[in-house]
Design a protein around this motif. Sequence first.
Motif, PDB file in Angstrom:
ATOM      1  N   HIS A  33       2.676  11.748  -1.793  1.00  0.00           N
ATOM      2  CA  HIS A  33       2.662  10.384  -1.272  1.00  0.00           C
ATOM      3  C   HIS A  33       1.227   9.948  -0.999  1.00  0.00           C
ATOM      4  N   ILE A  34       1.009   8.649  -1.075  1.00  0.00           N
ATOM      5  CA  ILE A  34      -0.337   8.079  -0.968  1.00  0.00           C
ATOM      6  C   ILE A  34      -0.691   7.924   0.505  1.00  0.00           C
ATOM      7  N   LEU A  35      -1.782   8.563   0.934  1.00  0.00           N
ATOM      8  CA  LEU A  35      -2.167   8.514   2.339  1.00  0.00           C
ATOM      9  C   LEU A  35      -2.724   7.145   2.715  1.00  0.00           C
ATOM     10  N   SER A  36      -3.703   6.659   1.968  1.00  0.00           N
ATOM     11  CA  SER A  36      -4.284   5.335   2.252  1.00  0.00           C
ATOM     12  C   SER A  36      -3.442   4.275   1.545  1.00  0.00           C
ATOM     13  N   HIS A  37      -2.256   4.090   2.079  1.00  0.00           N
ATOM     14  CA  HIS A  37      -1.273   3.206   1.443  1.00  0.00           C
ATOM     15  C   HIS A  37      -1.615   1.740   1.603  1.00  0.00           C
ATOM     16  N   ASP A  38      -2.399   1.375   2.647  1.00  0.00           N
ATOM     17  CA  ASP A  38      -2.673  -0.024   2.904  1.00  0.00           C
ATOM     18  C   ASP A  38      -3.445  -0.680   1.755  1.00  0.00           C
ATOM     19  N   PHE A  39      -4.443   0.015   1.180  1.00  0.00           N
ATOM     20  CA  PHE A  39      -5.163  -0.502   0.017  1.00  0.00           C
ATOM     21  C   PHE A  39      -4.193  -0.798  -1.126  1.00  0.00           C
TER      22      PHE A  39
ATOM     23  N   TRP B 132      -6.184  -3.409   5.834  1.00  0.00           N
ATOM     24  CA  TRP B 132      -6.620  -2.225   6.565  1.00  0.00           C
ATOM     25  C   TRP B 132      -5.530  -1.648   7.457  1.00  0.00           C
ATOM     26  N   GLY B 133      -4.279  -2.044   7.221  1.00  0.00           N
ATOM     27  CA  GLY B 133      -3.166  -1.293   7.770  1.00  0.00           C
ATOM     28  C   GLY B 133      -2.640  -1.696   9.129  1.00  0.00           C
ATOM     29  N   HIS B 134      -3.308  -2.604   9.842  1.00  0.00           N
ATOM     30  CA  HIS B 134      -2.819  -2.955  11.175  1.00  0.00           C
ATOM     31  C   HIS B 134      -3.438  -4.273  11.623  1.00  0.00           C
ATOM     32  N   ASN B 135      -2.880  -4.820  12.711  1.00  0.00           N
ATOM     33  CA  ASN B 135      -3.303  -6.107  13.263  1.00  0.00           C
ATOM     34  C   ASN B 135      -3.252  -7.194  12.193  1.00  0.00           C
TER      35      ASN B 135
ATOM     36  N   GLU C 226      -0.920  -1.306  -0.969  1.00  0.00           N
ATOM     37  CA  GLU C 226      -0.021  -2.414  -0.629  1.00  0.00           C
ATOM     38  C   GLU C 226      -0.689  -3.757  -0.887  1.00  0.00           C
ATOM     39  N   ALA C 227      -1.965  -3.874  -0.538  1.00  0.00           N
ATOM     40  CA  ALA C 227      -2.702  -5.113  -0.826  1.00  0.00           C
ATOM     41  C   ALA C 227      -2.792  -5.331  -2.330  1.00  0.00           C
ATOM     42  N   ALA C 228      -3.053  -4.259  -3.082  1.00  0.00           N
ATOM     43  CA  ALA C 228      -3.161  -4.375  -4.540  1.00  0.00           C
ATOM     44  C   ALA C 228      -1.837  -4.825  -5.156  1.00  0.00           C
ATOM     45  N   LEU C 229      -0.740  -4.261  -4.674  1.00  0.00           N
ATOM     46  CA  LEU C 229       0.571  -4.643  -5.205  1.00  0.00           C
ATOM     47  C   LEU C 229       0.919  -6.077  -4.846  1.00  0.00           C
ATOM     48  N   MET C 230       0.567  -6.518  -3.656  1.00  0.00           N
ATOM     49  CA  MET C 230       0.776  -7.910  -3.267  1.00  0.00           C
ATOM     50  C   MET C 230      -0.002  -8.855  -4.180  1.00  0.00           C
ATOM     51  N   ARG C 231      -1.271  -8.544  -4.421  1.00  0.00           N
ATOM     52  CA  ARG C 231      -2.087  -9.407  -5.267  1.00  0.00           C
ATOM     53  C   ARG C 231      -1.563  -9.407  -6.700  1.00  0.00           C
ATOM     54  N   ARG C 232      -1.150  -8.254  -7.182  1.00  0.00           N
ATOM     55  CA  ARG C 232      -0.616  -8.190  -8.544  1.00  0.00           C
ATOM     56  C   ARG C 232       0.581  -9.107  -8.711  1.00  0.00           C
ATOM     57  N   ALA C 233       1.375  -9.225  -7.666  1.00  0.00           N
ATOM     58  CA  ALA C 233       2.576 -10.058  -7.741  1.00  0.00           C
ATOM     59  C   ALA C 233       2.293 -11.533  -7.488  1.00  0.00           C
ATOM     60  N   GLY C 234       1.027 -11.885  -7.192  1.00  0.00           N
ATOM     61  CA  GLY C 234       0.680 -13.297  -7.031  1.00  0.00           C
ATOM     62  C   GLY C 234       0.593 -13.772  -5.601  1.00  0.00           C
TER      63      GLY C 234
ATOM     64  N   ARG D 128      -8.719  12.879   6.727  1.00  0.00           N
ATOM     65  CA  ARG D 128      -7.499  12.285   6.172  1.00  0.00           C
ATOM     66  C   ARG D 128      -7.827  11.058   5.333  1.00  0.00           C
ATOM     67  N   TRP D 129      -8.737  10.212   5.845  1.00  0.00           N
ATOM     68  CA  TRP D 129      -9.131   9.021   5.103  1.00  0.00           C
ATOM     69  C   TRP D 129      -9.819   9.397   3.794  1.00  0.00           C
ATOM     70  N   CYS D 130     -10.616  10.455   3.839  1.00  0.00           N
ATOM     71  CA  CYS D 130     -11.310  10.907   2.638  1.00  0.00           C
ATOM     72  C   CYS D 130     -10.295  11.274   1.548  1.00  0.00           C
ATOM     73  N   GLN D 131      -9.289  12.036   1.914  1.00  0.00           N
ATOM     74  CA  GLN D 131      -8.283  12.419   0.924  1.00  0.00           C
ATOM     75  C   GLN D 131      -7.541  11.195   0.410  1.00  0.00           C
ATOM     76  N   GLY D 132      -7.190  10.281   1.320  1.00  0.00           N
ATOM     77  CA  GLY D 132      -6.480   9.079   0.894  1.00  0.00           C
ATOM     78  C   GLY D 132      -7.300   8.230  -0.057  1.00  0.00           C
ATOM     79  N   ASN D 133      -8.595   8.074   0.238  1.00  0.00           N
ATOM     80  CA  ASN D 133      -9.432   7.254  -0.631  1.00  0.00           C
ATOM     81  C   ASN D 133      -9.689   7.933  -1.975  1.00  0.00           C
ATOM     82  N   LEU D 134      -9.845   9.256  -1.974  1.00  0.00           N
ATOM     83  CA  LEU D 134     -10.054   9.944  -3.243  1.00  0.00           C
ATOM     84  C   LEU D 134      -8.788   9.938  -4.099  1.00  0.00           C
TER      85      LEU D 134
END
Length: 723
Positions: A335-341, A306-309, A343-351, A380-386
């Motif tokens: 560019h992707i607004l909701s980048h945190d989702f 979720w992008g922080h903490n 980033e998590a997906a790319l981390m999981r894809r890499a193991g 802003r979140w709506c656009q990022g999620n869509l």
Amino acid sequence: MDALDLPKPDRGAPAGAEPATPPESRLDMPVQSLRHWETRHERSPAGSRRSLGMYLARAIVFGGGIALTAYGAREMYAVVSVSRTTVLQWALLVLFTINFSWIAIAFTSALVGFFALLFASRRPSPMPGPLTSRTAVVMPVYNEETARVFAALYAIRESIEATGQGAAFDYFVLSDSTRPDAWVAEERAFDAMRSRIGPNARLYYRHRAKNTHRKAGNIADFVTRWGGAYEHMLVLDADSLMTGDCVVRLTAAMEADPDAGIVQSLPLIVNRNTLFARVQQFAARIYGPIIAKGLAVWMGHDGNYWGHNAVIRTAAFAAHCGMPDLAGKPPFGGHILSHDFVEAALMRRAGWSVYMLPDLPGSYEESPPSLIDLATRDRRWCQGNLQHIRVIGSSGFKWPTRQHFATGIFSYIASPLWLCQLIIGIMLVLQTSYVRPEYFSKEFSLFPVWPRFDPERALALFILTMGILLAPKAFGLILALVRGPLRRQCGGALRLIASTIFEVILSALLAPILMVIQSGAVFQILLGRDTGWNPQRRDDGSISFGDIVRRHWPHMALGFVAGLTAFLIATSLFLWMSPTIVGLMLAIPISWMSGQRAVGLALRKLGLLLTPEERQPPSILPRANALQGEFALAGFDDADALRVIHREPGVRELHEGLLPAAAERRRGQIDPDRAVAEAKLADAETIDDALTWLQPRERMIVLQDRSLIGRLSRLPLPHQPAS
């Protein structure tokens, strides 16, 4: 520690011997492909990730959700199939099933979280031993109030130092600010804070001339320039606050798990005073842990971000989280607004594992103070999620990752679907009341085609739906009531129950307003309208009544039209739609009242909507608030940047010292904005002339150019001869 010894607003102090940034330690951060992925690039886990509890929880969440949805769909079919089912009734059945599945999954996930917390051990774990790695605490800022940002960072640093493990952490303020006044205020606050800390502050500041790719680009710039010096980075938001105990435990969890890529905490909302924000604060404290625990149990190591903490393994992030741009123009491209989702997906894809520690206390954030502020952020979140519609099918993603994307997308699609369901319901009642039956249909029938319903089943299904919808709130209330300390800190059983009822009622009134707002945002995005990136308003200042009227009069008008139409069609339709109608009709007074600080504080005096963090605040909260008051007294946020640069040589020296080396200009390459700014400075006879003529973009150009700063500094004051 003692209070900050801040320089007065009319003084500037040159930066100390410690440089503004440490020596660079670069990491490559290649842009990732969403179309191509080979499984041979996925790392093998060092430890076992199989958990019977996780698989059992997934079976309960998704199996139970599917079973509930199937039952709800069957009951709705029974409601509408008393006679031959019409096209509108089929449409109602489909929309109901989709919307019901959404709340069914939320219910089963909360059920898992409720029982996991009910039987969980509440004994605090021992403090971890000495940390062996280095972690960068990074706070990205964008046109924020410096008193708030630097007070929070100062308090976090103090709290970490108090654990005895402060030497393992460095601190970075990563500025993407585009307002001149905010930029110079950040530099002055940075210098004041580091001067107060003294030698070995390990506090650094960097300002980007262009905020390319916004927050994702801000973090990527840090990783590529300094990430090699740190095994981990703790990513904060401008409103984040974390205790040293929480930070050390998160970092220790990362050290102990060689497979961990992202480990995050559950931030609780604090420091809120308006009614709207206090309702959010109460809901997050009572219901939030139930929801977060359920998610953590069934997600396991396939979690979301979720992008922080959160603590992130820096090398893994650099290797796998280079954010690609989507083809085409915004709102679905770029560019992707909701980048945190992602980033998590790319981390999981890499193991690498991504998970949350929802039971870890000491993580806090703030929330928007009003409904209008929430709507601005939500757009802003709506656009990022869509945008994730174009990402969800990417190569190599795990199925839980795709489910996270689907949940985020549907969280906004649900509003227009709910709106469509209401419209079809109105059309069905209208058809029953005013449209003559089709006596001569294509199929042979002894009776006319007339939409009919089973009212008893409809009532039972409505009760079931409301029960499932409200169950997560009931779980949170039950858990708070059975836990003595939590119950007492929330004002006792009666006040806790009254607060929950109040929150449910206000949320029900706000729900149709948010439905219309989110539906409008979805339709705007589908029509190609891009959103900006405005900084979030984080204070408790109320919005003017005129602005509220301008924003909500369409919602109020819609409520009156819908109410009058429903009443003319059928009294039963009006009663069925009354929760939606009342919320819309009262949009203006509800939005105004909920944004009032006085109303929120009045309820606090009555003991309503209380949270433990208000009754017995952790030491970091009053410390951060006190520091914010001291920073505010210094006046950094209130000063005109160019006037301060002109008036105070120390601030000018500080600012020029923080500027990067000037890039060489190629012959014949002219920047029109710089040329205009230079011409205005040349024509100005006094500093007041320059301040009047220079536009915000030109002011930024002046502040980025040492030669233009020199010209500015030589301008005389009014009625003073030129030097």
